[in-house]
Design an enzyme around this catalytic site. Structure first.
Site, PDB file in Angstrom:
ATOM      1  N   MET A  18     -11.268  -5.217   6.161  1.00  0.00           N
ATOM      2  CA  MET A  18     -10.363  -4.525   6.882  1.00  0.00           C
ATOM      3  C   MET A  18     -10.113  -4.970   8.171  1.00  0.00           C
ATOM      4  O   MET A  18     -10.907  -5.395   8.975  1.00  0.00           O
ATOM      5  CB  MET A  18     -11.176  -3.110   7.210  1.00  0.00           C
ATOM      6  CG  MET A  18     -11.314  -2.190   5.910  1.00  0.00           C
ATOM      7  SD  MET A  18      -9.900  -1.874   4.994  1.00  0.00           S
ATOM      8  CE  MET A  18      -8.958  -0.941   5.945  1.00  0.00           C
ATOM      9  N   ASP A  41      -6.649  -6.250   4.855  1.00  0.00           N
ATOM     10  CA  ASP A  41      -6.036  -4.991   4.822  1.00  0.00           C
ATOM     11  C   ASP A  41      -5.763  -4.248   6.062  1.00  0.00           C
ATOM     12  O   ASP A  41      -6.857  -4.071   6.700  1.00  0.00           O
ATOM     13  CB  ASP A  41      -6.545  -3.987   3.598  1.00  0.00           C
ATOM     14  CG  ASP A  41      -6.049  -2.573   3.513  1.00  0.00           C
ATOM     15  OD1 ASP A  41      -4.901  -2.275   4.127  1.00  0.00           O
ATOM     16  OD2 ASP A  41      -6.685  -1.711   3.123  1.00  0.00           O
ATOM     17  N   HIS A  72      -1.628  -1.535  -4.166  1.00  0.00           N
ATOM     18  CA  HIS A  72      -2.814  -0.969  -3.461  1.00  0.00           C
ATOM     19  C   HIS A  72      -2.828   0.623  -3.281  1.00  0.00           C
ATOM     20  O   HIS A  72      -1.774   0.934  -2.783  1.00  0.00           O
ATOM     21  CB  HIS A  72      -2.659  -1.709  -1.932  1.00  0.00           C
ATOM     22  CG  HIS A  72      -3.927  -1.481  -1.254  1.00  0.00           C
ATOM     23  ND1 HIS A  72      -5.102  -2.228  -1.362  1.00  0.00           N
ATOM     24  CD2 HIS A  72      -4.341  -0.660  -0.345  1.00  0.00           C
ATOM     25  CE1 HIS A  72      -5.969  -1.882  -0.531  1.00  0.00           C
ATOM     26  NE2 HIS A  72      -5.515  -0.793   0.131  1.00  0.00           N
ATOM     27  N   ASP A 119      -4.734   3.664  -1.719  1.00  0.00           N
ATOM     28  CA  ASP A 119      -5.931   3.949  -0.823  1.00  0.00           C
ATOM     29  C   ASP A 119      -6.613   5.465  -1.102  1.00  0.00           C
ATOM     30  O   ASP A 119      -5.799   6.450  -1.465  1.00  0.00           O
ATOM     31  CB  ASP A 119      -5.096   4.092   0.538  1.00  0.00           C
ATOM     32  CG  ASP A 119      -5.039   2.725   0.952  1.00  0.00           C
ATOM     33  OD1 ASP A 119      -5.940   1.887   1.196  1.00  0.00           O
ATOM     34  OD2 ASP A 119      -3.689   2.348   1.143  1.00  0.00           O
ATOM     35  N   HIS A 123      -8.511   1.239  -3.604  1.00  0.00           N
ATOM     36  CA  HIS A 123      -9.773   0.946  -2.591  1.00  0.00           C
ATOM     37  C   HIS A 123     -10.191   2.308  -2.044  1.00  0.00           C
ATOM     38  O   HIS A 123      -9.372   3.321  -1.666  1.00  0.00           O
ATOM     39  CB  HIS A 123      -8.577   0.512  -1.273  1.00  0.00           C
ATOM     40  CG  HIS A 123      -9.183   0.272   0.107  1.00  0.00           C
ATOM     41  ND1 HIS A 123      -8.593   0.179   1.271  1.00  0.00           N
ATOM     42  CD2 HIS A 123     -10.554   0.290   0.222  1.00  0.00           C
ATOM     43  CE1 HIS A 123      -9.415   0.232   2.265  1.00  0.00           C
ATOM     44  NE2 HIS A 123     -10.595   0.221   1.570  1.00  0.00           N
ATOM     45  N   MET A 174     -12.203   4.803  -0.303  1.00  0.00           N
ATOM     46  CA  MET A 174     -12.651   4.960   1.197  1.00  0.00           C
ATOM     47  C   MET A 174     -13.318   6.372   0.915  1.00  0.00           C
ATOM     48  O   MET A 174     -12.787   7.275   1.376  1.00  0.00           O
ATOM     49  CB  MET A 174     -11.618   5.004   2.042  1.00  0.00           C
ATOM     50  CG  MET A 174     -11.110   3.665   2.474  1.00  0.00           C
ATOM     51  SD  MET A 174      -9.602   3.606   3.467  1.00  0.00           S
ATOM     52  CE  MET A 174      -8.526   3.678   1.764  1.00  0.00           C
ATOM     53  N   SER A 186       0.778  -0.856  -0.277  1.00  0.00           N
ATOM     54  CA  SER A 186       0.003   0.046  -0.083  1.00  0.00           C
ATOM     55  C   SER A 186       0.775   1.115   0.103  1.00  0.00           C
ATOM     56  O   SER A 186       1.740   1.453   0.836  1.00  0.00           O
ATOM     57  CB  SER A 186      -0.917   0.073   1.277  1.00  0.00           C
ATOM     58  OG  SER A 186      -1.353   1.277   1.237  1.00  0.00           O
ATOM     59  N   MET A 233      -8.983   8.287  -0.135  1.00  0.00           N
ATOM     60  CA  MET A 233      -9.870   8.733   0.864  1.00  0.00           C
ATOM     61  C   MET A 233     -10.390  10.296   0.666  1.00  0.00           C
ATOM     62  O   MET A 233      -9.366  11.064  -0.012  1.00  0.00           O
ATOM     63  CB  MET A 233      -8.737   8.883   2.165  1.00  0.00           C
ATOM     64  CG  MET A 233      -8.162   7.372   2.422  1.00  0.00           C
ATOM     65  SD  MET A 233      -7.267   7.500   4.051  1.00  0.00           S
ATOM     66  CE  MET A 233      -6.470   6.121   4.013  1.00  0.00           C
TER      67      MET A 233
END
Ligand code: DX5
Ligand code: ZN
Length: 225
Positions: free
Chosen positions: A141, A179, A37, A39, A70, A72, A12, A41
């Site tokens: 998660m 994760d 990966h 992230d 991913h 979020m 990540s 957000m």
């Protein structure tokens, strides 16, 4: 579990040095990482803000690793397809953020991506029972989403086991992604519980040597491959 299956190591980039992301990624590629990966957000679904579409677009050109975005973010259905177009091979959305999950998963697939469903630590596996047939993978998660470097929540191991059983009982090929808080001390347990894709941020990029750290994590899983 001693079966032979493909285990992916997915660094990540959240814990990477963003000023030299290309070099950081090249290091984990050399180490045998198989997924990148990313992230995403929004400061709304989670209390943190990271990167979005332009970064995924640049990364897709800079690496041959498939990118797992991913998301979020609130209202992921508004953006999921765009992440595939930007170059993400895999796009995952939180069940907690999307009342129209089927539509969102289909939009990811229609755009040519692999569709993932994400569960927060205390969201029951039963919530994805119906969605399993439409998802290519479920991301469990093992920390509360929003930050790297948090401690692994041990109860999520049993959750992975239950999810694995649920997938097998239905004869599906849905993969399990995990994760949060994964490192050398627990990676064997999460793989034994049934996880196929292992995300690690600080255990790789938080060390002085991401290449070696990623290689060690990969080597810890070879007995399953
Ligand atoms: C947390 C992110 C994770 C994070 C994991 O919300 O989804 O991908 O980068 O970091 P570590 O491995 O440090 O827990
Ligand atoms: Zn993540």
């Amino acid at each position: 579990m001693t079966d032979s299956r493909t285990i992916d190591i997915a660094p990540s980039i959240l814990s990477a040095n963003f000023s030299c992301l290309g070099e950081e990624i090249a290091a984990v590629e050399r180490a045998g990482a198989t997924i990148l990966h990313v992230d995403v957000m929004d400061g709304h679904f989670v209390p943190n803000i990271t990167v979005g579409l332009p970064v995924v677009k640049s990364l897709a050109r800079a690496t041959h690793l498939p990118i797992d975005a991913h998301l979020m973010i609130s209202e992921p259905g508004r953006y999921a397809e765009q992440f595939v177009t930007a170059g993400a091979r895999m796009v995952s959305v939180h069940v907690e953020a999307d009342p129209n999950l089927h539509r969102t998963l289909m939009s990811i697939k229609h755009a040519g991506g692999l569709a993932g469903v994400v569960l927060n630590p205390v969201t029951s596996v039963l919530v994805v029972e119906e969605a399993l047939q439409y998802a290519d993978y479920v991301l469990v998660m093992s920390v509360n989403p929003g930050f790297g470097g948090q401690q692994f929540i041990p109860g999520t191991l049993d959750k992975v086991r239950r999810l694995r059983r649920m997938i097998e009982e239905r004869g599906l090929n849905t993969r399990i992604d995990i994760d949060g808080g994964i490192d050398r001390s627990n990676i064997e347990r999460v793989v034994a519980a049934g996880a196929d894709i292992i995300v690690a941020g600080s255990a790789i990029f938080g060390t002085g040597n991401p290449e070696q750290a990623a290689r060690e994590l990969r080597e810890a899983t070879v007995q399953w491959v």
